[in-house]
Design a protein around this motif. Structure first.
Motif, mmCIF file in Angstrom:
data_model
loop_
_atom_site.group_PDB
_atom_site.id
_atom_site.type_symbol
_atom_site.label_atom_id
_atom_site.label_comp_id
_atom_site.label_asym_id
_atom_site.label_seq_id
_atom_site.Cartn_x
_atom_site.Cartn_y
_atom_site.Cartn_z
ATOM 1 N N ARG A 415 -10.454 0.835 4.273
ATOM 2 C CA ARG A 415 -9.630 2.106 4.182
ATOM 3 C C ARG A 415 -8.871 1.796 3.523
ATOM 4 N NH1 ARG A 415 -13.861 5.013 5.821
ATOM 5 N NH2 ARG A 415 -14.608 4.062 7.781
ATOM 6 N N HIS A 416 -8.854 0.928 2.285
ATOM 7 C CA HIS A 416 -7.138 1.151 1.709
ATOM 8 C C HIS A 416 -7.363 1.733 1.102
ATOM 9 C CE1 HIS A 416 -5.624 -1.104 -1.739
ATOM 10 N NE2 HIS A 416 -5.143 -1.705 -0.569
ATOM 11 N N GLY A 417 -8.536 2.505 0.671
ATOM 12 C CA GLY A 417 -8.008 3.990 0.001
ATOM 13 C C GLY A 417 -8.867 3.481 -1.673
ATOM 14 N N SER A 418 -8.494 2.257 -2.565
ATOM 15 C CA SER A 418 -9.113 1.728 -4.020
ATOM 16 C C SER A 418 -10.100 2.606 -3.963
ATOM 17 C CB SER A 418 -8.455 -0.041 -3.810
ATOM 18 O OG SER A 418 -9.394 -0.159 -3.092
ATOM 19 N N TRP A 419 -10.677 2.004 -5.452
ATOM 20 C CA TRP A 419 -11.540 2.345 -6.220
ATOM 21 C C TRP A 419 -12.214 1.146 -6.875
ATOM 22 C CZ3 TRP A 419 -15.254 5.375 -3.291
ATOM 23 C CH2 TRP A 419 -15.776 5.609 -4.025
ATOM 24 N N SER A 420 -13.397 0.593 -7.579
ATOM 25 C CA SER A 420 -13.881 0.366 -8.499
ATOM 26 C C SER A 420 -13.692 -0.883 -7.964
ATOM 27 C CB SER A 420 -13.815 1.111 -9.771
ATOM 28 O OG SER A 420 -14.214 0.646 -10.962
ATOM 29 N N GLN A 421 -13.008 -1.489 -9.234
ATOM 30 C CA GLN A 421 -13.027 -2.844 -9.912
ATOM 31 C C GLN A 421 -11.552 -3.357 -8.566
ATOM 32 O OE1 GLN A 421 -12.517 -0.870 -12.630
ATOM 33 N NE2 GLN A 421 -13.018 -1.885 -14.393
ATOM 34 N N GLU A 422 -10.713 -2.240 -8.277
ATOM 35 C CA GLU A 422 -9.498 -2.967 -7.697
ATOM 36 C C GLU A 422 -10.408 -2.478 -6.127
ATOM 37 O OE1 GLU A 422 -9.396 0.133 -9.825
ATOM 38 O OE2 GLU A 422 -7.432 0.296 -10.481
ATOM 39 N N LYS A 423 -11.310 -1.913 -5.752
ATOM 40 C CA LYS A 423 -11.781 -1.940 -4.097
ATOM 41 C C LYS A 423 -11.971 -3.513 -4.582
ATOM 42 C CE LYS A 423 -14.845 0.468 -1.311
ATOM 43 N NZ LYS A 423 -16.429 1.535 -1.167
ATOM 44 N N SER A 424 -13.177 -3.662 -5.238
ATOM 45 C CA SER A 424 -13.698 -5.000 -5.635
ATOM 46 C C SER A 424 -12.733 -6.411 -4.722
ATOM 47 C CB SER A 424 -14.688 -5.625 -6.606
ATOM 48 O OG SER A 424 -16.032 -4.554 -6.741
ATOM 49 N N TYR A 425 -11.443 -5.780 -5.511
ATOM 50 C CA TYR A 425 -9.998 -7.090 -5.490
ATOM 51 C C TYR A 425 -9.861 -6.752 -4.343
ATOM 52 C CZ TYR A 425 -6.179 -9.071 -6.677
ATOM 53 O OH TYR A 425 -4.822 -10.249 -6.674
ATOM 54 N N VAL A 426 -10.016 -5.731 -3.750
ATOM 55 C CA VAL A 426 -8.861 -5.502 -2.829
ATOM 56 C C VAL A 426 -9.617 -6.027 -1.455
ATOM 57 C CG1 VAL A 426 -8.221 -4.306 -0.540
ATOM 58 C CG2 VAL A 426 -7.934 -3.541 -2.734
ATOM 59 N N THR A 427 -11.302 -6.476 -1.581
ATOM 60 C CA THR A 427 -12.327 -6.272 -0.072
ATOM 61 C C THR A 427 -12.321 -7.575 -0.141
ATOM 62 O OG1 THR A 427 -14.519 -6.001 -1.922
ATOM 63 C CG2 THR A 427 -13.350 -3.842 0.151
ATOM 64 N N GLY A 428 -12.579 -8.614 -1.838
ATOM 65 C CA GLY A 428 -12.246 -9.607 -1.575
ATOM 66 C C GLY A 428 -10.790 -10.258 -1.216
ATOM 67 N N LEU A 429 -9.936 -10.120 -1.439
ATOM 68 C CA LEU A 429 -8.950 -10.081 -0.755
ATOM 69 C C LEU A 429 -9.060 -10.254 0.961
ATOM 70 C CD1 LEU A 429 -5.714 -9.170 -2.721
ATOM 71 C CD2 LEU A 429 -6.421 -11.055 -2.382
ATOM 72 N N GLU A 430 -9.401 -8.887 1.487
ATOM 73 C CA GLU A 430 -9.544 -8.624 3.073
ATOM 74 C C GLU A 430 -10.029 -9.855 3.289
ATOM 75 O OE1 GLU A 430 -8.999 -4.121 2.854
ATOM 76 O OE2 GLU A 430 -10.613 -4.962 3.242
ATOM 77 N N ALA A 431 -11.433 -9.879 2.326
ATOM 78 C CA ALA A 431 -12.644 -10.812 3.271
ATOM 79 C C ALA A 431 -11.837 -12.649 3.674
ATOM 80 C CB ALA A 431 -13.722 -11.139 2.980
ATOM 81 N N ALA A 432 -10.612 -12.829 1.980
ATOM 82 C CA ALA A 432 -10.390 -13.946 2.655
ATOM 83 C C ALA A 432 -9.436 -14.293 4.014
ATOM 84 C CB ALA A 432 -9.961 -14.452 0.885
ATOM 85 N N ASN A 433 -8.549 -13.288 4.168
ATOM 86 C CA ASN A 433 -7.866 -13.239 4.837
ATOM 87 C C ASN A 433 -9.114 -13.445 6.221
ATOM 88 O OD1 ASN A 433 -5.383 -12.967 3.731
ATOM 89 N ND2 ASN A 433 -5.059 -10.464 4.036
#
Length: 482
Positions: A415-433
């Motif tokens: 539900r972050h709202g990002s897309w494409s490369q940003e979404k991959s990056y954000v979901t990676g940070l969320e998974a790390a958290n």
């Protein structure tokens, strides 16, 4: 009997709770929780998660027992924090076509139906509603002309969602367009890496991780997981050469890789969320880097193109303008990326080069006279995510039914709202958290939230949600197909 304020956990409070002193159980109304506190609740076969829709933080968790979900006292410490970087700086670093640029290409671009943009608020309900129709149907609904469809929206989706509009989900289309161009009416100018992403970004990043003790394993293909029945966790990763013990696992891979794992994994094939991934599909990518024997005047460093006859979307880049290593070269070096390239993958390299030069010559005549002196062609079958109509219900979330296995990628629901490369990056940070929270050690990554909608958009979306809540209560309102 009376009404009180209930502290369910240190993070969850409910007011006006009916108190029955002689009743032995505390029952929580999901509807009360989500409507009063603006939370969402995700139910899985053995657990449920509570998320604050404002901060995107996971603030509670429950486990299944005897057909009920028991709220746990432990509250995950997953954090969503601000950063010293502004959202504008982040967008500019990664680069997107600006709204002003899109309006220059197509003045009608700003006429995209306000209703769809207001109604699509990136919630699960909105995704399920608009994911059922194609992007072509969406454009038809707001009166898009055939010319604008073919010359603007078609090429944009063929490189933004990697497929023709009739093969793209309307939900993914609105999400992508809103994120890259329509939100906040600001200009996010294109910024490109001054060399290859591997050379300029990934290799230095990997080197910095090595200095901190991180090990990268080459040549070991991941095949399966070892499942510990006592803990219900993944305890090991089986590779082609060796088996490694694991405290936690993050799968940051594409759909085709997950599908391959599910088909061969005794652990994953027992879980519904992983079996659903088998309903998804990927899109073929072909990249072609050419060095020519002469200088060709290319007006723009980056270019978006499409060929509607064979549903092929493609981009080409002037590497002399973009990469430092080619800046002073006396010859021209270009890179061409083809999306939805299933018809190109079987071709021999020479035939691919012939097609590339033919397509480029249709745009810039000087390419006809140039000869190719070097070529690098790479094929990536099923490597891109296909957001086809109906695909949303099969996609995965960042957390899984395995307590210590997490997912990341541009196809993972967030539900972050990002897309494409940003979404991959954000979901990676969320998974790390989530790993930090699970292991209860380490530091949480800072995730920059997408800038909030403008006040008038927020007000209209609030009004729209209330209208939907009211209409849902009418008898037979949901009986007919919407």
């Amino acid at each position: 009997m009376g009404y009180r304020t209930a502290n369910l956990t240190s993070s969850i409070f409910l007011s006006s709770v009916l108190c029955l002193p002689k009743f032995s159980f505390n029952l929580l109304s999901v509807s009360k929780l989500t409507r009063t506190l603006n939370y969402s609740v995700f139910f899985f076969s053995d657990q449920c998660l509570f998320q604050d829709l404002t901060t995107k933080q996971i603030i509670g968790r429950g486990h299944e027992s005897g057909g009920l979900y028991i709220l746990e006292n432990h509250v995950p410490r997953l954090l969503v924090c601000s950063s010293t970087l502004t959202p504008l700086e982040v967008h500019c670093r990664l680069g997107h076509p600006s709204l002003s640029t899109m309006k220059k290409l197509c003045p009608q671009f700003q006429s995209l139906s306000v209703l769809e943009l207001i109604d699509f608020d990136n919630t699960d309900m909105a995704w399920r509603k608009y994911d059922a129709i194609t992007a072509r149907e969406l454009f038809k609904q707001f009166g898009c002309s055939e010319r604008i469809y073919r010359n603007v929206f078609g090429p944009l989706l063929q490189v933004g969602l990697f497929a023709p509009p009739e093969q793209c989900s309307a939900a993914a289309t609105i999400g992508m367009l809103y994120f890259i161009s329509l939100a906040h009416q600001k200009d996010f100018d294109m910024v490109w890496c001054r060399g290859t992403v591997r050379g300029k970004i990934f290799n230095p990043w990997m080197d910095s991780l090595r200095t901190k003790g991180c090990r990268f394993l080459d040549g070991g293909k991941m095949k399966d997981f070892i499942f510990n029945k006592e803990t219900s966790c993944i305890s090991g990763v089986v590779c082609s050469n060796e088996t490694y013990g694991a405290d936690a696992v993050i799968l940051a891979v594409g759909i085709s890789k997950v599908q391959e794992l599910v088909k061969n994994s005794a652990a994953l094939c027992t879980r519904e969320e992983f079996l659903k991934v088998l309903n998804l599909s990927g899109i073929d990518l072909l990249t072609c880097k050419l060095q020519l024997d002469r200088k060709v005047n290319i007006p723009h460093a980056s270019n978006v193109c499409s060929t509607f006859d064979d549903s092929l979307g493609w981009t080409f880049f002037d590497l002399n303008a973009l990469h430092d290593e080619h800046k002073d070269s006396e010859v021209t070096t270009i890179r061409v990326d083809f999306y939805h390239a299933n018809e190109l993958l079987p071709l021999q390299d020479e035939l691919v080069v012939t097609k590339v030069i033919s397509l480029l010559s249709n745009i810039i005549k000087d390419f006809e006279k140039a000869k190719v002196i070097e070529k690098e062609i790479a094929r990536f079958p099923k490597s891109l995510t296909h957001f086809f109509p109906g695909s949303y219900r099969h996609m995965m979330r960042g957390s899984t039914s395995f307590p210590n296995l997490f997912m990341a990628g541009d196809w993972i629901i967030t539900r972050h709202g990002s897309w494409s490369q940003e979404k991959s990056y954000v979901t990676g940070l969320e998974a790390a958290n989530q790993v930090v929270d699970f292991l209860e050690e380490g530091s949480f990554a800072k995730i920059i939230p997408v800038e909030e909608d403008e006040p008038h958009v927020q007000a209209l979306r609030t009004l729209n949600r209330r209208f939907n809540e009211i209409t849902d209560q009418f008898p037979l309102f949901n009986f007919f197909l919407q």
